[in-house]
Design a protein around this motif. Structure first.
Motif, PDB file in Angstrom:
ATOM      1  N   GLY A   1      48.021 -35.272-112.926  1.00 27.26           N
ATOM      2  CA  GLY A   1      47.681 -36.665-112.685  1.00 27.26           C
ATOM      3  C   GLY A   1      46.322 -36.801-112.023  1.00 27.26           C
TER       4      GLY A   1
ATOM      5  N   TYR B   1      53.171 -35.072-111.192  1.00 29.84           N
ATOM      6  CA  TYR B   1      51.767 -35.433-111.372  1.00 29.84           C
ATOM      7  C   TYR B   1      50.825 -34.505-110.611  1.00 29.84           C
TER       8      TYR B   1
ATOM      9  N   ALA C   1      49.008 -47.532-116.816  1.00 33.31           N
ATOM     10  CA  ALA C   1      50.132 -46.706-116.386  1.00 33.31           C
ATOM     11  C   ALA C   1      50.578 -45.787-117.509  1.00 33.31           C
ATOM     12  N   GLU C   2      50.382 -46.194-118.731  1.00 34.69           N
ATOM     13  CA  GLU C   2      50.732 -45.349-119.881  1.00 34.69           C
ATOM     14  C   GLU C   2      49.862 -44.102-119.892  1.00 34.69           C
TER      15      GLU C   2
ATOM     16  N   ALA D   1      51.120 -41.863-117.073  1.00 36.58           N
ATOM     17  CA  ALA D   1      52.425 -41.300-117.423  1.00 36.58           C
ATOM     18  C   ALA D   1      52.284 -40.160-118.434  1.00 36.58           C
TER      19      ALA D   1
ATOM     20  N   THR E   1      55.639 -38.363-119.661  1.00 36.74           N
ATOM     21  CA  THR E   1      56.665 -39.388-119.508  1.00 36.74           C
ATOM     22  C   THR E   1      56.114 -40.707-120.038  1.00 36.74           C
ATOM     23  N   ILE E   2      56.723 -41.839-119.671  1.00 42.67           N
ATOM     24  CA  ILE E   2      56.362 -43.130-120.237  1.00 42.67           C
ATOM     25  C   ILE E   2      56.034 -44.139-119.136  1.00 42.67           C
ATOM     26  N   SER E   3      55.363 -45.209-119.519  1.00 44.03           N
ATOM     27  CA  SER E   3      54.947 -46.226-118.555  1.00 44.03           C
ATOM     28  C   SER E   3      56.120 -46.806-117.779  1.00 44.03           C
ATOM     29  N   TYR E   4      57.269 -46.976-118.430  1.00 48.56           N
ATOM     30  CA  TYR E   4      58.442 -47.531-117.760  1.00 48.56           C
ATOM     31  C   TYR E   4      58.753 -46.758-116.472  1.00 48.56           C
ATOM     32  N   GLU E   5      58.676 -45.437-116.541  1.00 48.09           N
ATOM     33  CA  GLU E   5      59.077 -44.615-115.403  1.00 48.09           C
ATOM     34  C   GLU E   5      58.117 -44.768-114.228  1.00 48.09           C
ATOM     35  N   ILE E   6      56.821 -44.702-114.488  1.00 44.59           N
ATOM     36  CA  ILE E   6      55.876 -44.805-113.379  1.00 44.59           C
ATOM     37  C   ILE E   6      55.895 -46.206-112.788  1.00 44.59           C
TER      38      ILE E   6
END
Length: 369
Positions: free
Chosen positions: A296, A291, A340-341, A344, A349-354
């Motif tokens: 980010g 990020y 978060a999406e 990410a 990447t994806i929301s799951y990871e963050i």
């Protein structure tokens, strides 16, 4: 707005209730609902989320590992808990805590039967995982006879459900693949039940499956990411509410002259005078180095503040040149207004990871229990 004096993950259980009710509305009243609370409830607070789901009427919970289920039992959660990836070394703890294993191979099935028999169990509930295309865990069609034969040889276990996992339920371009998975699972589960001589629950749909393939809800559905406010599709995200808001504060503000650098390896070099703010959050808290270097950003006083240079272990520096702010002001990393999406996506990447990356050292604050 909730004010914080340190890096804090604020969890709003009213949002969880909204998401649960929305997803429940997409299935038949008699369809059971399983809430997935693995990985600290997707990086939030597994205990608070599990207790709220139980209070709201969820039928099942799911965790990845036995240790997660043991923790929930210790705090009094009484719902049936499916362990998605049990390991044989933890079977004693699993049985002692009345957790229900997903069994996915001949070896793991035999090992569990052996443990159940040794502990004089009768009709211990197990779940059979079929692989229909994800190619991660699961029995295939050549194993059905074996499963039925082994199950009928002992009174120690009882198959209470069989299930599978869609590989691309959110991808409309993979609809044919998903439909083939559903058809394969229907055939496998029907054959197994016929050979067992009794019916079982069946479940296959995850969050996106609930939305896109309601005809395949069978007797139960499973939701993880949707409960936390993310639907893998923009139109579904709009109907959900993010449960978690990650906030931090400005520790110090620096005036940086032209040609000065910021952070490790001098990864940012200014070409004009700027103002930077240092925040007490870094890659040890879940904000990975991917990020950094302007990808980010955080939000300070409703304005975007890009990350300058490399992310440090405990800190990031952000550009506040055009933001009216002072030390002690809040910075929002993600939340309802900046999901978060969205964050990410800046690092591909994806929301799951963050979400799941947020360190356990970050303070949790639970609202609306």
């Amino acid at each position: 707005m909730d004010k914080v004096g340190e890096t804090t993950l604020i969890l709003d259980l009213t949002a969880l209730e909204h998401n649960y009710n929305y997803l429940r509305s997409k299935v038949k009243p008699k369809t059971k609902f399983l809430g997935v609370v693995k990985a600290f409830a997707y990086g939030s607070d597994m205990i608070a989320i599990a207790q709220k789901l139980e209070q709201m009427g969820a039928d099942y919970l799911a965790v990845a590992y036995v240790s997660e289920g043991v923790l929930l039992r210790k705090v009094g959660v009484g719902l049936p808990i499916l362990v998605l990836h049990p390991l044989a070394s933890n079977f004693d703890d699993l049985i002692e805590n009345h957790l229900e294993p997903s069994l996915y191979s001949r070896n793991i099935l035999n090992q569990f039967i052996e443990t159940a028999n040794a502990k004089n169990q009768k009709d211990y509930p197990i779940h059979i995982k079929f692989n229909t295309g994800l190619n991660r865990l699961g029995f295939d069609d050549t194993d059905v006879d074996f499963i039925a034969k082994e199950a009928k040889k002992t009174n120690g276990i009882k198959i209470v459900s069989c299930f599978s996992h869609l590989a691309a339920s959110e991808d409309k371009n993979e609809r044919n693949f998903s439909l083939n998975q559903i058809n394969s699972f229907q055939n496998l589960s029907s054959t197994l039940m016929e050979k067992l001589g009794h019916t079982t629950m069946r479940h296959m749909l995850n969050t996106s499956g609930i939305i896109n393939y309601p005809e395949a809800q069978f007797e139960m559905v499973r939701s993880g990411i949707g409960l936390y406010g993310y639907g893998n599709q923009a139109e579904i995200d709009a109907q959900l509410q993010p449960v978690a808001t990650l906030k931090t504060i400005i520790s110090q503000i620096h005036l940086i002259d032209a040609n000065e650098s910021i952070g490790y390896n001098r990864a940012f070099k200014s070409n004009k005078p700027i103002k930077s703010a240092t925040l007490p959050i870094g890659h040890a808290d879940g904000i990975g180095r991917q990020y950094g270097k302007g990808k980010g950003f955080v939000t300070i006083n409703n304005k975007k503040a890009p990350i300058l240079g490399n992310v440090c272990m405990d800190m990031i520096m952000v550009d506040v040149t055009d933001i009216e702010c002072t030390e002690g002001d809040e910075a929002i990393v993600f939340g309802p207004q900046k999901s978060a999406e969205n964050l990410a996506a800046t690092a591909n990447t994806i929301s799951y990871e963050i979400l799941t990356a947020i360190s356990q050292r970050v303070k949790r604050e639970v609202k609306n229990k």
